[in-house]
Motif scaffolding. Structure first.
Motif, PDB file in Angstrom:
ATOM      1  N   VAL A   1       0.867  -1.178   0.000  1.00 16.68           N
ATOM      2  CA  VAL A   1       0.000   0.000   0.000  1.00 16.68           C
ATOM      3  C   VAL A   1       0.902   1.225   0.000  1.00 16.68           C
ATOM      4  O   VAL A   1       1.765   1.371   0.864  1.00 16.68           O
ATOM      5  CB  VAL A   1      -0.918   0.022   1.247  1.00 16.68           C
ATOM      6  N   LYS A   2       0.731   2.098  -0.979  1.00 18.78           N
ATOM      7  CA  LYS A   2       1.511   3.337  -1.035  1.00 18.78           C
ATOM      8  C   LYS A   2       0.669   4.458  -0.451  1.00 18.78           C
ATOM      9  O   LYS A   2      -0.467   4.666  -0.864  1.00 18.78           O
ATOM     10  CB  LYS A   2       1.910   3.667  -2.472  1.00 18.78           C
ATOM     11  N   LEU A   3       1.252   5.152   0.527  1.00 17.58           N
ATOM     12  CA  LEU A   3       0.574   6.250   1.205  1.00 17.58           C
ATOM     13  C   LEU A   3       1.257   7.567   0.899  1.00 17.58           C
ATOM     14  O   LEU A   3       2.479   7.638   0.808  1.00 17.58           O
ATOM     15  CB  LEU A   3       0.593   6.030   2.725  1.00 17.58           C
ATOM     16  N   GLY A   4       0.469   8.592   0.768  1.00 13.03           N
ATOM     17  CA  GLY A   4       0.985   9.952   0.668  1.00 13.03           C
ATOM     18  C   GLY A   4       0.647  10.670   1.955  1.00 13.03           C
ATOM     19  O   GLY A   4      -0.470  10.538   2.464  1.00 13.03           O
ATOM     20  N   ILE A   5       1.598  11.417   2.491  1.00 15.91           N
ATOM     21  CA  ILE A   5       1.373  12.105   3.764  1.00 15.91           C
ATOM     22  C   ILE A   5       1.681  13.581   3.581  1.00 15.91           C
ATOM     23  O   ILE A   5       2.781  13.942   3.176  1.00 15.91           O
ATOM     24  CB  ILE A   5       2.263  11.504   4.872  1.00 15.91           C
ATOM     25  N   GLU A   6       0.694  14.408   3.870  1.00 15.00           N
ATOM     26  CA  GLU A   6       0.897  15.855   3.863  1.00 15.00           C
ATOM     27  C   GLU A   6       0.810  16.334   5.305  1.00 15.00           C
ATOM     28  O   GLU A   6      -0.199  16.127   5.968  1.00 15.00           O
ATOM     29  CB  GLU A   6      -0.159  16.552   3.012  1.00 15.00           C
ATOM     30  N   ALA A   7       1.894  16.935   5.773  1.00 13.00           N
ATOM     31  CA  ALA A   7       1.952  17.407   7.154  1.00 13.00           C
ATOM     32  C   ALA A   7       2.789  18.677   7.206  1.00 13.00           C
ATOM     33  O   ALA A   7       3.653  18.893   6.350  1.00 13.00           O
ATOM     34  CB  ALA A   7       2.573  16.334   8.043  1.00 13.00           C
ATOM     35  N   PRO A   8       2.564  19.515   8.211  1.00 15.77           N
ATOM     36  CA  PRO A   8       3.407  20.703   8.372  1.00 15.77           C
ATOM     37  C   PRO A   8       4.873  20.298   8.534  1.00 15.77           C
ATOM     38  O   PRO A   8       5.179  19.202   9.018  1.00 15.77           O
ATOM     39  CB  PRO A   8       2.881  21.336   9.667  1.00 15.77           C
ATOM     40  N   LYS A   9       5.762  21.166   8.140  1.00 10.89           N
ATOM     41  CA  LYS A   9       7.194  20.874   8.248  1.00 10.89           C
ATOM     42  C   LYS A   9       7.637  20.663   9.694  1.00 10.89           C
ATOM     43  O   LYS A   9       8.657  20.045   9.946  1.00 10.89           O
ATOM     44  CB  LYS A   9       8.016  21.994   7.603  1.00 10.89           C
ATOM     45  N   THR A  10       6.863  21.154  10.631  1.00 13.79           N
ATOM     46  CA  THR A  10       7.205  20.994  12.042  1.00 13.79           C
ATOM     47  C   THR A  10       6.874  19.595  12.560  1.00 13.79           C
ATOM     48  O   THR A  10       7.236  19.255  13.684  1.00 13.79           O
ATOM     49  CB  THR A  10       6.458  22.027  12.900  1.00 13.79           C
ATOM     50  N   VAL A  11       6.201  18.784  11.739  1.00 16.98           N
ATOM     51  CA  VAL A  11       5.822  17.420  12.136  1.00 16.98           C
ATOM     52  C   VAL A  11       6.787  16.436  11.480  1.00 16.98           C
ATOM     53  O   VAL A  11       6.926  16.407  10.265  1.00 16.98           O
ATOM     54  CB  VAL A  11       4.372  17.099  11.707  1.00 16.98           C
ATOM     55  N   SER A  12       7.457  15.638  12.299  1.00 20.09           N
ATOM     56  CA  SER A  12       8.365  14.618  11.773  1.00 20.09           C
ATOM     57  C   SER A  12       7.551  13.427  11.294  1.00 20.09           C
ATOM     58  O   SER A  12       6.653  12.964  11.990  1.00 20.09           O
ATOM     59  CB  SER A  12       9.335  14.140  12.853  1.00 20.09           C
ATOM     60  N   VAL A  13       7.889  12.942  10.095  1.00 28.42           N
ATOM     61  CA  VAL A  13       7.215  11.763   9.546  1.00 28.42           C
ATOM     62  C   VAL A  13       8.308  10.789   9.111  1.00 28.42           C
ATOM     63  O   VAL A  13       9.163  11.142   8.291  1.00 28.42           O
ATOM     64  CB  VAL A  13       6.318  12.124   8.335  1.00 28.42           C
ATOM     65  N   HIS A  14       8.299   9.580   9.688  1.00 26.22           N
ATOM     66  CA  HIS A  14       9.309   8.576   9.375  1.00 26.22           C
ATOM     67  C   HIS A  14       8.649   7.211   9.248  1.00 26.22           C
ATOM     68  O   HIS A  14       7.632   6.951   9.898  1.00 26.22           O
ATOM     69  CB  HIS A  14      10.361   8.470  10.496  1.00 26.22           C
TER      70      HIS A  14
END
Length: 79
Positions: A30-43
């Motif tokens: 499953v390929k996910l796209g994540i849009e989040a503010p730059k202040t939120v770390s996504v790993h």
């Protein structure tokens, strides 16, 4: 844990500012796209765990100020 079903192109919103969208479903992948503010770390989880382990190891490392002084001194002498 909240479990949701989504189809390709559908998304969920977290905290009114993070969007997780299903981009593609290919077999077990499953390929996910994540849009989040730059202040939120996504790993990815494995990357997050490696970062946490490195941070724990860094806390246990003894800081040697004399070693640092020896590294800086030759540079200052060359100038």
């Amino acid at each position: 844990m909240l479990v949701l079903s989504r189809k390709k192109g559908e998304s969920i919103i977290i905290d009114g500012r993070i969007e997780v969208k299903v981009i593609a479903v290919e077999g077990d992948l499953v390929k996910l796209g994540i849009e989040a503010p730059k202040t939120v770390s996504v790993h990815r989880m494995e990357v997050y765990q490696a970062i946490q382990e490195e941070n724990r190891a860094a806390l246990l490392t003894r800081f040697d100020s004399e070693w640092l002084k020896r590294q800086v001194s030759p540079i200052q002498e060359e100038e």
